[in-house]
Design an enzyme around this catalytic site. Sequence first.
Site, PDB file in Angstrom:
ATOM      1  N   ILE A  23      18.538  32.073 -50.732  1.00 18.76           N
ATOM      2  CA  ILE A  23      17.237  31.540 -51.167  1.00 18.76           C
ATOM      3  C   ILE A  23      17.402  30.745 -52.459  1.00 18.76           C
ATOM      4  CG2 ILE A  23      14.967  32.174 -52.092  1.00 18.76           C
ATOM      5  CD1 ILE A  23      14.857  34.456 -50.078  1.00 18.76           C
TER       6      ILE A  23
ATOM      7  N   GLU B  40      15.305  35.750 -44.023  1.00 21.25           N
ATOM      8  CA  GLU B  40      15.682  34.943 -45.188  1.00 21.25           C
ATOM      9  C   GLU B  40      16.722  35.716 -45.993  1.00 21.25           C
ATOM     10  OE1 GLU B  40      12.542  32.060 -46.747  1.00 21.25           O
ATOM     11  OE2 GLU B  40      11.657  34.012 -47.063  1.00 21.25           O
TER      12      GLU B  40
ATOM     13  N   ALA C 206      10.969  26.324 -49.625  1.00 24.62           N
ATOM     14  CA  ALA C 206      10.252  26.259 -50.894  1.00 24.62           C
ATOM     15  C   ALA C 206      10.833  25.172 -51.792  1.00 24.62           C
ATOM     16  CB  ALA C 206      10.297  27.616 -51.592  1.00 24.62           C
TER      17      ALA C 206
ATOM     18  N   ASN D 223       6.399  27.187 -48.837  1.00 20.81           N
ATOM     19  CA  ASN D 223       5.981  28.222 -49.778  1.00 20.81           C
ATOM     20  C   ASN D 223       6.157  27.682 -51.202  1.00 20.81           C
ATOM     21  OD1 ASN D 223       5.719  30.497 -51.351  1.00 20.81           O
ATOM     22  ND2 ASN D 223       7.443  31.609 -50.454  1.00 20.81           N
ATOM     23  N   LEU D 224       5.066  27.511 -51.913  1.00 19.89           N
ATOM     24  CA  LEU D 224       5.163  26.939 -53.265  1.00 19.89           C
ATOM     25  C   LEU D 224       5.556  27.981 -54.309  1.00 19.89           C
ATOM     26  CD1 LEU D 224       2.110  24.477 -53.307  1.00 19.89           C
ATOM     27  CD2 LEU D 224       4.492  24.072 -52.608  1.00 19.89           C
TER      28      LEU D 224
ATOM     29  N   HIS E 212       7.513  39.050 -48.593  1.00 19.84           N
ATOM     30  CA  HIS E 212       8.523  38.056 -48.965  1.00 19.84           C
ATOM     31  C   HIS E 212       9.608  38.713 -49.803  1.00 19.84           C
ATOM     32  CE1 HIS E 212      10.441  34.619 -50.895  1.00 19.84           C
ATOM     33  NE2 HIS E 212      10.092  33.972 -49.800  1.00 19.84           N
TER      34      HIS E 212
HETATM   35  O1  LIG Z   1      12.015  31.899 -49.929  1.00 20.86           O
HETATM   36  C1  LIG Z   1      11.946  30.873 -49.284  1.00 20.86           C
HETATM   37  C2  LIG Z   1      10.730  30.507 -48.509  1.00 20.86           C
HETATM   38  O2  LIG Z   1       9.819  31.542 -48.449  1.00 20.86           O
HETATM   39  C3  LIG Z   1      13.066  29.913 -49.237  1.00 20.86           C
HETATM   40  O3  LIG Z   1      13.193  29.323 -50.479  1.00 20.86           O
HETATM   41  P1  LIG Z   1      14.132  28.034 -50.623  1.00 20.86           P
HETATM   42  O4  LIG Z   1      13.678  27.028 -49.608  1.00 20.86           O
HETATM   43  O5  LIG Z   1      13.918  27.590 -52.037  1.00 20.86           O
HETATM   44  O6  LIG Z   1      15.533  28.500 -50.363  1.00 20.86           O
END
Ligand SMILES: O=C(CO)COP(=O)(O)O
Length: 214
Positions: free
Chosen positions: A138, A133, A194, A6-7, A85
């Site tokens: 995150i 998540e 991400a 996910n960018l 999300h």
């Molecule tokens: O929200 C995320 C993927 O959708 C996870 O983000 P990170 O990989 O930066 O922790």
Amino acid sequence: MFILVNLKAYPCDPIEVATAARDVAEASGARIAVSPQAADIARVADTGVETWAQHVSPNAHGSHTGSTLAEAVADNGAEGTLINHSENRLKLADIDGSVHAAERTELETIVCANNPAQVGAAAALGPDAVAVEPPELIGGDVSVSTADPGIVEDAVAAAEAVDPAVDVFCGAGVSTGDDVVAAGDLGAAGVLLASGVAKADDPKAVLEDLVSGI
Ligand SMILES: O=C(CO)COP(=O)(O)O
């Protein structure tokens, strides 16, 4: 294991990541998809990489200014979409509407959730998959599969109890091949990540490591 990158709204070059993901997927046989900003979907899909939207609206065509229609992202080359999300939370009725909009256009769906209880609720809406998540992990350096393996196992059990056909993904802090293997060992069918790729100096090297244990 399915690896979905996910960018978000990171200032990376989506074509550089898409090209690297395409090449690593082809060389390894792993399933890797890239989820760019809606405005970049067509040119990312043109690289040949599997492309996902970050969100679709519950609306169909009509007077809905600012919507991202499932029809539009599908017409521009997306094969699937994230919904709900953690950084783009929806009301329950809108999650349901977005899942139906995606189904209408044959987009694959992953509905995101914060915790196992939400995973169960999301699974009841009939997406192809749900993703757990934990928001506090995150963007961090520690993978959910290391920091909180119980939440992944509980999410798998919660989805299984509602609908065994719904796959479970996990995400947050995933950045290495060991993290991907650990997620699979906990019952996840794939990972969302991400920052590990989007903020990397060498996204291709990170992607090669991510698939190394699959
Ligand atoms: O929200 C995320 C993927 O959708 C996870 O983000 P990170 O990989 O930066 O922790």
